[in-house]
Write a protein that holds these residues in place. Structure first.
Motif, mmCIF file in Angstrom:
data_model
loop_
_atom_site.group_PDB
_atom_site.id
_atom_site.type_symbol
_atom_site.label_atom_id
_atom_site.label_comp_id
_atom_site.label_asym_id
_atom_site.label_seq_id
_atom_site.Cartn_x
_atom_site.Cartn_y
_atom_site.Cartn_z
ATOM 1 N N PRO A 176 0.800 -1.221 0.000
ATOM 2 C CA PRO A 176 0.000 0.000 0.000
ATOM 3 C C PRO A 176 0.840 1.283 0.000
ATOM 4 O O PRO A 176 0.293 2.382 -0.028
ATOM 5 N N GLY A 177 2.150 1.157 0.080
ATOM 6 C CA GLY A 177 3.027 2.315 0.120
ATOM 7 C C GLY A 177 3.506 2.622 1.523
ATOM 8 O O GLY A 177 2.905 2.206 2.516
ATOM 9 N N PRO A 178 4.611 3.373 1.629
ATOM 10 C CA PRO A 178 5.224 3.636 2.936
ATOM 11 C C PRO A 178 4.354 4.454 3.885
ATOM 12 O O PRO A 178 4.391 4.239 5.101
ATOM 13 N N GLU A 179 3.573 5.391 3.356
ATOM 14 C CA GLU A 179 2.721 6.202 4.229
ATOM 15 C C GLU A 179 1.663 5.351 4.923
ATOM 16 O O GLU A 179 1.348 5.555 6.096
ATOM 17 N N GLY A 238 2.110 -7.373 14.513
ATOM 18 C CA GLY A 238 2.274 -8.816 14.371
ATOM 19 C C GLY A 238 2.748 -9.255 12.996
ATOM 20 O O GLY A 238 2.876 -10.448 12.740
ATOM 21 N N TYR A 239 3.002 -8.302 12.109
ATOM 22 C CA TYR A 239 3.394 -8.604 10.735
ATOM 23 C C TYR A 239 4.837 -8.188 10.477
ATOM 24 O O TYR A 239 5.347 -7.267 11.104
ATOM 25 N N SER A 240 5.450 -8.830 9.506
ATOM 26 C CA SER A 240 6.740 -8.389 9.012
ATOM 27 C C SER A 240 6.460 -7.262 8.015
ATOM 28 O O SER A 240 5.674 -7.444 7.073
ATOM 29 N N VAL A 241 7.057 -6.104 8.238
ATOM 30 C CA VAL A 241 6.844 -4.957 7.351
ATOM 31 C C VAL A 241 8.189 -4.325 6.986
ATOM 32 O O VAL A 241 9.162 -4.434 7.720
ATOM 33 N N ASP A 242 8.203 -3.688 5.858
ATOM 34 C CA ASP A 242 9.299 -2.862 5.406
ATOM 35 C C ASP A 242 8.669 -1.622 4.804
ATOM 36 O O ASP A 242 7.443 -1.512 4.736
ATOM 37 N N LYS A 243 9.493 -0.735 4.308
ATOM 38 C CA LYS A 243 8.989 0.486 3.700
ATOM 39 C C LYS A 243 7.997 0.162 2.584
ATOM 40 O O LYS A 243 8.370 -0.354 1.541
ATOM 41 N N GLY A 244 6.711 0.391 2.835
ATOM 42 C CA GLY A 244 5.686 0.192 1.829
ATOM 43 C C GLY A 244 5.200 -1.230 1.650
ATOM 44 O O GLY A 244 4.358 -1.496 0.802
ATOM 45 N N THR A 245 5.726 -2.175 2.444
ATOM 46 C CA THR A 245 5.410 -3.591 2.272
ATOM 47 C C THR A 245 4.890 -4.199 3.565
ATOM 48 O O THR A 245 5.464 -3.991 4.621
ATOM 49 N N CYS A 291 -5.983 4.351 1.789
ATOM 50 C CA CYS A 291 -5.236 4.674 0.568
ATOM 51 C C CYS A 291 -6.118 5.440 -0.415
ATOM 52 O O CYS A 291 -5.693 6.425 -1.030
ATOM 53 N N TRP A 292 -7.372 5.008 -0.557
ATOM 54 C CA TRP A 292 -8.304 5.665 -1.466
ATOM 55 C C TRP A 292 -8.627 7.088 -0.985
ATOM 56 O O TRP A 292 -8.548 8.039 -1.743
ATOM 57 N N ASP A 293 -8.984 7.193 0.292
ATOM 58 C CA ASP A 293 -9.397 8.487 0.848
ATOM 59 C C ASP A 293 -8.281 9.517 0.845
ATOM 60 O O ASP A 293 -8.537 10.708 0.653
ATOM 61 N N THR A 294 -7.059 9.089 1.080
ATOM 62 C CA THR A 294 -5.937 10.029 1.184
ATOM 63 C C THR A 294 -5.231 10.269 -0.146
ATOM 64 O O THR A 294 -4.388 11.161 -0.240
ATOM 65 N N GLY A 295 -5.538 9.442 -1.161
ATOM 66 C CA GLY A 295 -4.828 9.562 -2.434
ATOM 67 C C GLY A 295 -3.423 8.993 -2.355
ATOM 68 O O GLY A 295 -2.565 9.292 -3.183
ATOM 69 N N ASN A 296 -3.182 8.175 -1.323
ATOM 70 C CA ASN A 296 -1.877 7.548 -1.160
ATOM 71 C C ASN A 296 -1.537 6.709 -2.380
ATOM 72 O O ASN A 296 -2.359 5.985 -2.892
ATOM 73 N N HIS A 297 -0.297 6.818 -2.844
ATOM 74 C CA HIS A 297 0.180 6.044 -3.993
ATOM 75 C C HIS A 297 1.023 4.895 -3.505
ATOM 76 O O HIS A 297 1.862 5.064 -2.645
#
Length: 135
Positions: free
Chosen positions: A87-90, A101-108, A128-134
């Motif tokens: 979904p992107g870093p933001e 509880g999840y493994s995350v990285d920048k945007g993943t 993501c939809w509401d904020t226009g996040n890319h």
């Protein structure tokens, strides 16, 4: 270097996950190319995203299922042990408390098979939809 015996492509990592031959044209084709035991979770993620983002176009971009409306909103992809949700870093930063509880990285976000959290995916997709996040 490792060379795929099917398609001949060379990769840095042995047994690198990739598509051999023709790439899928639709999200359904993409999912049906995956191992049988992964398909139910992938179809579930697809259903969640189609319901959460009804105005988004479903397409293949960067060789993975993508939801798009004037830009890429988010992607997901099958991996050996998890679904990669992009979904992107933001978005990862916004939901960091819920993602502990999840493994995350920048945007993943890595979602283990069998642990698809329907409500969390809905909230992230809607954010993501509401904020226009890319992605």
């Amino acid at each position: 270097m490792w060379k795929c015996p099917k398609c001949g492509r060379e990769f840095k990592n042995t047994n690198q996950n990739h598509f051999c031959g023709e790439k899928p044209g639709t999200v359904e084709e993409y999912i049906l190319l995956q191992d049988d035991e992964k398909q139910a979770d992938l179809f579930l993620v697809r259903q969640i995203l189609k319901q959460s983002l009804p105005e988004a176009e479903e397409r293949i971009s960067w060789s993975m299922p993508t939801y798009w409306k004037n830009h890429n909103i988010l992607h997901f992809a099958a991996s050996r042990k998890h679904i990669g949700f992009y979904p992107g870093p933001e978005a990862v930063e916004e939901f960091k408390e819920e993602l502990k509880g999840y493994s995350v990285d920048k945007g993943t976000i890595r979602i283990p098979y069998g642990r698809v959290d329907i409500e969390l995916i809905k909230r992230i997709a809607q954010w993501c939809w509401d904020t226009g996040n890319h992605a």
